[in-house]
Write a protein that holds these residues in place. Structure first.
Motif, short mmCIF file in Angstrom:
data_model
loop_
_atom_site.label_atom_id
_atom_site.label_comp_id
_atom_site.label_asym_id
_atom_site.label_seq_id
_atom_site.Cartn_x
_atom_site.Cartn_y
_atom_site.Cartn_z
N GLN A 45 0.82 -1.20 0.00
CA GLN A 45 0.00 0.00 0.00
C GLN A 45 0.86 1.26 0.00
O GLN A 45 0.55 2.24 -0.67
N GLU A 46 1.98 1.23 0.75
CA GLU A 46 2.79 2.41 0.92
C GLU A 46 4.06 2.41 0.05
O GLU A 46 4.55 3.48 -0.34
N ALA A 64 -9.57 -3.31 4.12
CA ALA A 64 -9.39 -1.86 4.12
C ALA A 64 -7.91 -1.51 4.26
O ALA A 64 -7.17 -2.17 4.99
N ASN A 65 -7.48 -0.46 3.53
CA ASN A 65 -6.11 0.06 3.62
C ASN A 65 -5.06 -1.02 3.34
O ASN A 65 -4.00 -1.04 3.96
N GLU A 66 -5.38 -1.91 2.40
CA GLU A 66 -4.42 -2.97 2.05
C GLU A 66 -4.40 -3.13 0.53
O GLU A 66 -5.44 -3.12 -0.12
#
Length: 853
Positions: free
Chosen positions: A671-672, A693-695
């Motif tokens: 993700q980052e 979520a957020n992955e």
């Protein structure tokens, strides 16, 4: 007397009637006058053309004045060579007729200034490029605009236009010198065109080259003619069967356009410049030169001399870095944001090029200094990744790019001391380059450049509206330990408009940017500012004035830290006036905790958050700068006031995750981090969100693992696709917690509904890699690789170099043991362990995260 009375252009024409350079029966360029090997080093530089020219006009810069200043710096750096691909699209029409316009006139002026400084040049008349980069192409009148590169190599009308253009270009008379290019003694060779890429047969390639050579020889030009042979290398035979005298090469060992500064030790990437078709070159007795090279996206200074060492080992005679930023553009680095080079704005890198010039001139052709890391010291040269240092320490020259503990080889014979930072002879607190040149016994010339401060990553997306570096004129302390000057000497400012005076106390004095004469007490020798100094004058000096008109604060946050660990924070702060105080102000307390930061060097400040303040959770803090007795500015908000003020409403502090010692150490999170992977491009790579979520997951699906342009040292095919992620910052942040971790944990899955073998390796700062293979299944899961099971594996040369035929794996003499605290990157490889029956199949994986547990 006769010569004195003759017009200068007549003298030039007569002296240039002799062929100055030739290629001998062994494929070596030599000077006709003494048969010595031709050696040379310098840069590419583009002010007369394209973006550099347009930007000068936009910024209201006089291009001629800019050329004067930059060419002066070339001379100070010891360059004796220049190369450029002329933007033919700006100086020709569709029929190949040469247009005598402002671009050609300015190019003529540049050649005249280079000539004055004794700098030779290799010119590439045809670029094929449009003139836009990094902007959009403009409409231009030339044949390259009409036909494009591919058609220029095949279209009959385009080929006729190039023949016409080359004939006219070589016959063009430079009005500043009175010389046609074909007769200019400083123009030592031509390269026909810039990076042609042939897709036809060998005969078509040879015929095209021979037609270009014939059009040039029709002018009676006898200079060596080169052709680019590092593209479409399957046609190497065709290139060297043609009528050229040599081949041109380039080297971008760290790839191009990473979009931010590369981290880690990159010396392994420049250990060897291996040309797989070298036997063809030797058999044809052709010469070799490098027209472009750079350690792209590298902000450090240790790389260039090592690259030159590898070039000389490969039998390459001359080279030019790509590309030197015009000083008026260097504040923004817009021309080629993946490159950054300028004496004022990148002083350490520029001094590294100065040392590189010495390598090209001193190291014999084909000299082999062994394998990395044993070749980090060679002859009088040294490169040091850990200390970001390149150094040349000879009998009469001492040049260094950073603080050094080396003792000068022979101080009594020293004629030149050039450096940045501190050495046994010079201690200097400034951030610019300095030059000491011995004029006579007890008399030295000192030239000091102003401070250069990078306020942003220069390798990102840039604009003339964005500042990546600033210049500041400051008064700094300097301490000299030069025996020839002793402890009692005077300092006299001699450059124009420099009225600065200073006194010497016990070898110590304060100094500002400018040019000075240092004279030992009792020495009666008198020098005039206008006296000759090589190809320059004693008084010569150029640097842009201070560009710091507002405060600039740069601070890199820490993402994660282990609880009860002291946190060292660093800040760079430059402003028109020195700050009264800089503090770290911790949040989350009834009474904010303020920690003073200490000025460590230059514009750098450091402060430590005590371990007792680092508790599990989220640590928040601000940087507060006191600019005067009543004014405070808080960062990252960049707002006037303090976080404790009742009306400070824009609170958005820096944040650090503080985790338990039992928590895993995150090395990669798709993700980052997916955007910052170092990889070869394939069109099946993509980053997709997962159902969580957020992955996200980073998918790599490789249809063909064969590396087509490179083989092993034994000549075997290489089936491998590798990429890596720099994790040095994560290792440093979690150093106290690393040795408790036992496993590398991969979260992800395989693609294509089948098992995929994946080698995961940790690469240490010396370049050695330790890894193991795991079998990844089509179902998303966590896969464990015990650290104790890691074995020494091959280190892939990443970023992949350009040209791509260079070695795929690092060939080294490393015998180090695994040390997790020395890890700098994680390397992923698809290929190791795959059976011969499966090697030609499609292979793919999806990565969500990598961590240490």
């Amino acid at each position: 007397m006769i010569c004195l009375l003759m017009p200068a252009n007549v003298i030039a024409q007569n002296t240039s009637s002799k062929k100055n350079v030739y290629v001998d029966e062994n494929g070596v360029m030599r000077w006709e006058k003494n048969q010595e090997e031709v050696k040379g080093f310098g840069v590419n530089y583009t002010v007369p053309f394209a973006h550099a020219y347009r930007s000068a006009k936009q910024l209201k810069i006089d291009p001629k004045e800019a050329i004067d200043n930059d060419v002066y710096h070339f001379s100070r750096l010891g360059f004796d060579l220049y190369r450029i691909h002329v933007w033919d699209t700006e100086v020709s029409d569709t029929l190949g007729n040469l247009i005598d316009n402002e671009h050609l006139k300015l190019f003529d002026y540049l050649l005249k200034k280079l000539n004055e400084k004794g700098i030779n040049y290799v010119i590439t008349p045809i670029a094929f490029w449009g003139n836009g980069w990094p902007e959009h192409d403009e409409y231009t009148p030339g044949f390259s605009h009409k036909y494009g590169k591919d058609k220029c190599l095949t279209n009959p009308d385009a080929i006729k236009a190039q023949e016409n253009y080359l004939y006219q270009f070589l016959n063009h008379v430079n009005p500043y010198t009175g010389l046609a290019y074909k007769n200019d003694p400083n123009l030592i060779a031509f390269e026909i065109s810039n990076e042609p890429q042939h897709h036809g047969t060998e005969k078509e390639a040879t015929d095209y080259i021979n037609r270009m050579v014939a059009s040039m020889r029709k002018t009676n030009c006898e200079k060596p003619i080169f052709y680019n042979v590092s593209h479409s290398v399957h046609l190497a035979d065709a290139y060297f069967k043609s009528d050229i005298q040599g081949g041109t090469f380039q080297w971008y060992p760290t790839g191009l356009t990473y979009q931010k500064e590369l981290a880690g030790n990159l010396l392994p990437n420049v250990d060897n410049y291996n040309i797989p078709f070298e036997p063809i070159i030797k058999g044809s007795k052709k010469a070799k030169i490098v027209y472009e090279f750079d350690a792209a996206d590298v902000g450090k200074s240790y790389m260039y001399p090592a690259m030159a060492r590898s070039f000389r080992k490969a039998g390459i005679q001359i080279g030019t870095q790509f590309a030197y930023d015009p000083t008026y553009l260097a504040y923004a680095n817009t021309e080629y944001n993946t490159h950054y080079m300028n004496l004022v704005y990148t002083p350490q890198k520029a001094l590294s090029l100065m040392i590189t010039s010495e390598v090209f001139h001193k190291i014999p052709m084909n000299k082999d200094f062994g394998k990395y890391p044993d070749n980090s010291t060679f002859d009088d040269f040294r490169v040091d990744y850990i200390n970001d240092l390149a150094e040349y320490n000879s009998d009469n020259k001492f040049i260094y790019t950073n603080n050094t503990n080396s003792i000068p080889k022979n101080e009594k014979k020293l004629k030149q001391i050039t450096g940045f930072g501190n050495s046994a002879l010079v201690k200097y607190t400034g951030l610019g380059a300095y030059f000491f040149d011995k004029i006579d016994t007890g008399v030295w010339r000192l030239e000091v450049l102003p401070d250069a401060i990078w306020v942003d990553d220069p390798f990102g997306r840039n604009s003339l509206k964005k500042t990546v570096a600033v210049i500041k004129w400051e008064t700094h302390n300097m301490i000299l330990s030069i025996k020839d000057l002793g402890t009692d000497f005077t300092i006299e400012a001699i450059n124009d408009n420099n009225e600065y005076t200073t006194t010497v106390t016990n070898n110590s004095f304060n100094i500002r940017p400018g040019t000075y004469i240092l004279t030992k007490k009792g020495n009666s020798k008198k020098l005039l500012a206008n006296n000759a100094f090589g190809v320059n004058k004693l008084k010569d000096f150029y640097a842009p004035k201070t560009t710091v008109t507002k405060p600039w604060l740069k601070h890199t946050t820490i993402n994660e830290i282990t609880e009860n660990t002291a946190v060292v924070l660093n800040v760079q702060y430059v402003a028109p006036e020195k700050p009264k105080q800089i503090q770290i102000v911790l949040g989350g307390n009834t009474k904010p905790v303020a920690i003073d930061m200490v000025n460590t060097h230059g514009y750098n400040y450091s402060g430590t958050i005590p371990s007792e303040n680092v508790n599990q959770g989220v640590l928040t803090y601000n940087i507060v700068v006191k600019t005067d007795e009543k004014t405070f500015v808080t960062y990252p908000e960049n707002e006037e006031g303090k976080p404790s003020d009742w009306d400070f409403y824009k609170s958005n502090p820096y944040k650090i995750r503080v985790v338990s010692k039992e928590n895993p150490v995150q090395l990669f999170n798709a993700q980052e981090d997916a955007a910052f992977l170092v990889r070869e491009w394939v069109n099946t790579i993509k980053t997709l969100p997962t159902k969580n979520a957020n992955e996200s997951e980073y998918q790599v699906n490789v249809e063909n693992l064969l590396q087509k342009e490179v083989k092993t040292l034994e000549g075997e095919n290489i089936y491998n696709y590798s990429f890596k992620h720099f994790i040095k910052d994560k290792i440093i942040q979690n150093e106290a917690n690393l040795h408790s971790k036992k496993n590398i944990v991969f979260k992800g899955k395989s693609l294509n509904d089948k098992v995929c073998k994946l080698e995961i390796a940790l690469v240490m700062k010396d370049g050695s890699a330790f890894g193991g293979i795991i079998n990844i299944n089509p179902k998303t899961d966590e896969y464990v690789l015990p650290i104790k099971d890691l074995k020494k594996v091959k280190t892939v040369s990443l970023p992949r170099p350009y040209p791509s035929f260079l070695p795929y794996y690092l060939d080294h003499n490393l015998n180090s043991d695994f040390n997790i605290a020395a890890v700098e990157s994680v390397q992923f490889s698809i290929g190791p362990g795959i059976s011969k029956n499966e090697i030609n199949s499609k292979h793919g994986i999806s990565i969500i995260s990598i961590k240490l547990e």
